[in-house]
Design a protein around this motif. Structure first.
Motif, short mmCIF file in Angstrom:
data_model
loop_
_atom_site.label_atom_id
_atom_site.label_comp_id
_atom_site.label_asym_id
_atom_site.label_seq_id
_atom_site.Cartn_x
_atom_site.Cartn_y
_atom_site.Cartn_z
N PHE A 50 -68.56 14.25 13.99
CA PHE A 50 -68.34 15.68 14.10
C PHE A 50 -66.94 16.01 13.59
O PHE A 50 -65.95 15.55 14.16
CB PHE A 50 -68.51 16.13 15.55
N PRO A 51 -66.84 16.78 12.52
CA PRO A 51 -65.53 17.05 11.91
C PRO A 51 -64.65 17.95 12.78
O PRO A 51 -65.14 18.81 13.51
CB PRO A 51 -65.86 17.74 10.60
N VAL A 52 -63.35 17.72 12.66
CA VAL A 52 -62.33 18.57 13.26
C VAL A 52 -61.57 19.19 12.10
O VAL A 52 -61.03 18.46 11.26
CB VAL A 52 -61.37 17.77 14.17
N THR A 53 -61.57 20.52 12.01
CA THR A 53 -60.97 21.19 10.86
C THR A 53 -59.76 22.03 11.25
O THR A 53 -59.64 22.50 12.39
CB THR A 53 -62.01 22.09 10.15
N ALA A 54 -58.88 22.23 10.29
CA ALA A 54 -57.64 22.98 10.50
C ALA A 54 -57.92 24.44 10.73
O ALA A 54 -58.82 25.02 10.12
CB ALA A 54 -56.72 22.80 9.30
N GLU A 55 -57.12 25.03 11.61
CA GLU A 55 -57.21 26.47 11.89
C GLU A 55 -55.95 27.16 11.40
O GLU A 55 -55.38 27.99 12.09
CB GLU A 55 -57.41 26.68 13.39
N GLY A 56 -55.50 26.80 10.23
CA GLY A 56 -54.30 27.40 9.66
C GLY A 56 -53.82 26.61 8.46
O GLY A 56 -54.43 25.60 8.09
N ASP A 57 -52.74 27.09 7.85
CA ASP A 57 -52.16 26.45 6.67
C ASP A 57 -50.77 25.92 7.02
O ASP A 57 -50.09 26.47 7.89
CB ASP A 57 -51.99 27.45 5.54
N GLY A 58 -50.35 24.90 6.30
CA GLY A 58 -48.99 24.38 6.46
C GLY A 58 -48.95 22.88 6.28
O GLY A 58 -49.94 22.26 5.89
N HIS A 59 -47.80 22.33 6.55
CA HIS A 59 -47.63 20.88 6.52
C HIS A 59 -47.72 20.34 7.94
O HIS A 59 -47.25 20.99 8.88
CB HIS A 59 -46.27 20.51 5.91
N VAL A 60 -48.32 19.17 8.08
CA VAL A 60 -48.37 18.55 9.40
C VAL A 60 -46.95 18.07 9.73
O VAL A 60 -46.40 17.23 9.02
CB VAL A 60 -49.36 17.36 9.43
N VAL A 61 -46.36 18.65 10.78
CA VAL A 61 -45.00 18.28 11.17
C VAL A 61 -44.98 17.46 12.45
O VAL A 61 -43.97 16.82 12.75
CB VAL A 61 -44.08 19.52 11.30
N GLU A 62 -46.10 17.47 13.17
CA GLU A 62 -46.15 16.72 14.42
C GLU A 62 -47.61 16.48 14.78
O GLU A 62 -48.47 17.32 14.51
CB GLU A 62 -45.47 17.53 15.52
N ILE A 63 -47.89 15.32 15.40
CA ILE A 63 -49.22 15.01 15.91
C ILE A 63 -49.05 14.52 17.34
O ILE A 63 -48.31 13.57 17.59
CB ILE A 63 -49.94 13.92 15.06
N ASP A 64 -49.72 15.16 18.27
CA ASP A 64 -49.63 14.81 19.68
C ASP A 64 -50.63 13.69 19.97
O ASP A 64 -51.78 13.94 20.32
CB ASP A 64 -49.90 16.04 20.54
N THR A 65 -50.18 12.46 19.82
CA THR A 65 -51.07 11.31 19.99
C THR A 65 -51.51 11.11 21.44
O THR A 65 -52.61 10.61 21.68
CB THR A 65 -50.41 10.03 19.45
N LEU A 66 -50.69 11.52 22.39
CA LEU A 66 -51.10 11.44 23.80
C LEU A 66 -52.30 12.35 24.04
O LEU A 66 -53.26 11.96 24.71
CB LEU A 66 -49.95 11.83 24.73
N ALA A 67 -52.27 13.54 23.48
CA ALA A 67 -53.40 14.47 23.63
C ALA A 67 -54.66 13.91 22.97
O ALA A 67 -55.77 14.10 23.48
CB ALA A 67 -53.05 15.84 23.05
#
Length: 147
Positions: A50-67
């Motif tokens: 099941f895909p997870v898709t972006a809800e906006g534009d920009g550069h990935v600046v952080e990923i919450d790996t704990l979440a």
């Protein structure tokens, strides 16, 4: 040195001794050593992607790996208590990396789940683990070296 370590790694992969050591480790932990010959046996045909898709534009600046880990636990892919059973077939695969340019609707990753209901339980939360911004720079992985 690095070059001799790389050479030794390639040798043990080629001669099969690395796989034999892995087999011994699996056996010592009570696991099924048949996965060494048939790793695809770990995959379940009952699992959906099941895909997870972006809800906006920009550069990935952080990923919450704990979440991400907490979301995977919620669908059974990890433990929150020592006696919890783990469903090794469910999980999340992230495609987006820090510094990547993302457009609205781009696929950030995929949830492996037993049902669409299970995937929907965590899909929105997994979308939110990617903080998008204007900064395209990759993170500093080593800030200083100490002896």
């Amino acid at each position: 040195d690095l070059e001799s370590a790389r050479k030794r790694s390639m040798e043990v992969l080629a001669d099969g001794s690395e796989l034999e050591r892995f087999r011994q480790n699996v056996s010592a932990q009570g696991g099924d050593t048949n996965v060494c010959e048939r790793p695809e046996s770990l995959l379940s045909s009952e699992i959906g992607k099941f895909p997870v898709t972006a809800e906006g534009d920009g550069h990935v600046v952080e990923i919450d790996t704990l979440a991400i880990g907490n979301a995977v636990c919620e669908i059974g892919g990890g433990r929150t208590r020592a006696d919890d059973k783990v469903d090794h077939a469910v999980g999340f695969e992230s495609f987006a990396r820090i510094g990547d340019r993302i457009e609205n609707g781009d696929e950030l990753g995929v949830i492996y789940a037993r049902s669409s209901e299970q995937a929907e339980q965590v899909r929105h939360r997994l979308t939110q683990v990617y903080k998008l911004g204007d900064n395209a720079s990759a993170p500093v992985l080593v800030s200083k070296v100490v002896a």
